[in-house]
Scaffold this motif. Structure first.
Motif, short mmCIF file in Angstrom:
data_model
loop_
_atom_site.label_atom_id
_atom_site.label_comp_id
_atom_site.label_asym_id
_atom_site.label_seq_id
_atom_site.Cartn_x
_atom_site.Cartn_y
_atom_site.Cartn_z
N GLY A 104 27.62 -20.65 17.61
CA GLY A 104 26.70 -21.47 18.39
C GLY A 104 27.40 -22.71 18.90
N PRO A 105 26.75 -23.43 19.79
CA PRO A 105 27.35 -24.64 20.34
C PRO A 105 27.55 -25.72 19.28
CG PRO A 105 25.44 -23.93 21.63
CD PRO A 105 25.42 -23.16 20.36
N PHE A 106 28.25 -26.74 19.66
CA PHE A 106 28.49 -27.90 18.81
C PHE A 106 27.18 -28.52 18.35
CE2 PHE A 106 29.22 -32.57 18.65
CZ PHE A 106 30.17 -32.62 17.64
N GLY A 107 27.05 -28.75 17.03
CA GLY A 107 25.91 -29.48 16.50
C GLY A 107 24.62 -28.70 16.39
N VAL A 108 24.69 -27.36 16.43
CA VAL A 108 23.46 -26.57 16.44
C VAL A 108 22.97 -26.22 15.03
CG1 VAL A 108 24.42 -24.24 16.52
CG2 VAL A 108 22.33 -24.75 17.79
N GLY A 109 23.80 -26.46 13.99
CA GLY A 109 23.35 -26.25 12.62
C GLY A 109 24.01 -25.11 11.88
N LYS A 110 25.18 -24.66 12.33
CA LYS A 110 25.86 -23.53 11.69
C LYS A 110 26.28 -23.86 10.26
CE LYS A 110 28.92 -23.58 14.98
NZ LYS A 110 28.31 -24.63 15.84
N THR A 111 26.93 -25.00 10.08
CA THR A 111 27.38 -25.39 8.74
C THR A 111 26.19 -25.57 7.81
OG1 THR A 111 29.35 -26.49 9.62
CG2 THR A 111 28.61 -27.17 7.43
N THR A 112 25.12 -26.17 8.30
CA THR A 112 23.94 -26.40 7.48
C THR A 112 23.31 -25.10 7.05
OG1 THR A 112 23.56 -28.45 8.69
CG2 THR A 112 21.74 -27.63 7.38
N LEU A 113 23.26 -24.11 7.94
CA LEU A 113 22.69 -22.81 7.60
C LEU A 113 23.48 -22.16 6.47
CD1 LEU A 113 21.38 -20.01 9.88
CD2 LEU A 113 23.17 -19.48 8.25
N ILE A 114 24.81 -22.13 6.61
CA ILE A 114 25.63 -21.48 5.58
C ILE A 114 25.49 -22.22 4.25
CG2 ILE A 114 27.99 -20.90 4.90
CD1 ILE A 114 28.58 -20.42 7.87
N GLU A 115 25.47 -23.54 4.30
CA GLU A 115 25.30 -24.32 3.07
C GLU A 115 23.96 -24.02 2.42
OE1 GLU A 115 25.86 -28.92 1.61
OE2 GLU A 115 25.03 -28.56 3.60
N THR B 31 31.82 -20.47 12.85
CA THR B 31 32.85 -20.82 13.83
C THR B 31 32.71 -22.27 14.28
OG1 THR B 31 31.49 -20.19 15.73
CG2 THR B 31 32.83 -18.46 14.70
N PRO B 32 33.80 -22.88 14.73
CA PRO B 32 33.70 -24.20 15.37
C PRO B 32 32.90 -24.09 16.67
CG PRO B 32 35.99 -23.65 14.84
CD PRO B 32 35.19 -22.40 14.68
N GLY B 33 32.11 -25.11 16.95
CA GLY B 33 31.31 -25.08 18.16
C GLY B 33 31.99 -25.63 19.39
N GLN B 34 33.03 -26.47 19.18
CA GLN B 34 33.67 -27.09 20.33
C GLN B 34 34.48 -26.08 21.12
OE1 GLN B 34 33.88 -27.97 17.14
NE2 GLN B 34 34.38 -30.14 16.90
N ARG B 35 34.43 -26.20 22.41
CA ARG B 35 35.08 -25.26 23.31
C ARG B 35 36.58 -25.14 23.03
NH1 ARG B 35 33.27 -27.48 27.20
NH2 ARG B 35 31.35 -26.30 27.49
N ARG B 36 37.22 -26.24 22.64
CA ARG B 36 38.67 -26.21 22.47
C ARG B 36 39.10 -25.38 21.26
NH1 ARG B 36 37.02 -31.28 20.60
NH2 ARG B 36 37.90 -32.01 18.62
#
Length: 209
Positions: free
Chosen positions: A33-44, A97-102
């Motif tokens: 998902g995009p940057f800041g959408v909550g991926k890390t929080t979901l996994i945690e 995954t990281p959300g930032q395009r780079r």
């Protein structure tokens, strides 16, 4: 597919790190998902082991590079990793995954061997999800489930409206809920895995015909 009764009921309530003896299937899942959408929080929220993080503090160097820094103080730079046992016999290995395009070049490697991708979207910034979906389509052929992460101040739209806005195929599951909490995060993940396994079974049947 139900989560195991013995799983922890809240963030930080981790079980023993060893798999239960009844587990006989392992499934790799990509969380994107995009940057800041909550991926890390979901996994945690769902991980039954201490989550592996690769986060760095956001600095002023991110201004103009990463969108909407706001009050977000850290960001994933390689991946997040957690594990969830469902149904008593299936271990989901979650790769965020990281959300930032780079950092998107990392996605292809992380997707290797995954059964599917859980795509988080934020209706406050729905346009950010177009590039994410394009990236997945270009670099993977994974089955998808789209999750509308319902932040408290986000506008509410029906799943059909989100499906239309994102131009998703009719058979792509779309679910909505605040997946920063465990129950709805588990529901989203089990929806993805069930969808991915159905697609795999359908492909196997067509190949055998």
């Amino acid at each position: 597919m139900d989560s195991a009764d013995s799983e922890p009921q809240g963030r930080g309530a981790h079980r023993a790190r060893h798999l239960a003896a009844a587990v006989d299937r392992s499934v790799k899942v990509l969380v994107v998902g995009p940057f800041g959408v909550g991926k890390t929080t979901l996994i945690e929220a769902v991980s039954e082991i201490p989550m592996l993080r690769t986060e760095e503090t956001i600095t002023t160097a991110s201004v103009g590079v990463d969108p909407r820094v706001g009050d977000k103080r850290t960001t994933t730079v390689a991946m997040d990793f957690g594990r969830l046992t469902v149904g008593g016999d299936t271990a989901l290995y979650l790769f965020g995954t990281p959300g930032q395009r780079r950092f998107w070049d990392l996605w292809s490697g992380l997707a290797d061997g995954a059964v599917g991708a859980l795509v988080l979207v934020d209706t406050r910034h729905l346009a950010d999800s177009f590039e994410v979906l394009d990236q997945l389509e270009e670099h993977t052929q994974l089955p998808l489930t789209v999750v509308v992460n319902e932040f408290p101040d986000a506008p509410r739209h029906s799943v059909d409206e989100v499906r239309t806005a994102l131009d998703l195929p009719a058979d792509t599951p779309v679910v909505a809920g605040d997946v920063r909490g465990r129950p709805q995060a588990v529901e989203a993940l089990t929806t993805l895995v069930a969808h991915a396994l159905r697609q795999r079974e359908r492909a196997d049947e067509e190949a055998a015909a």
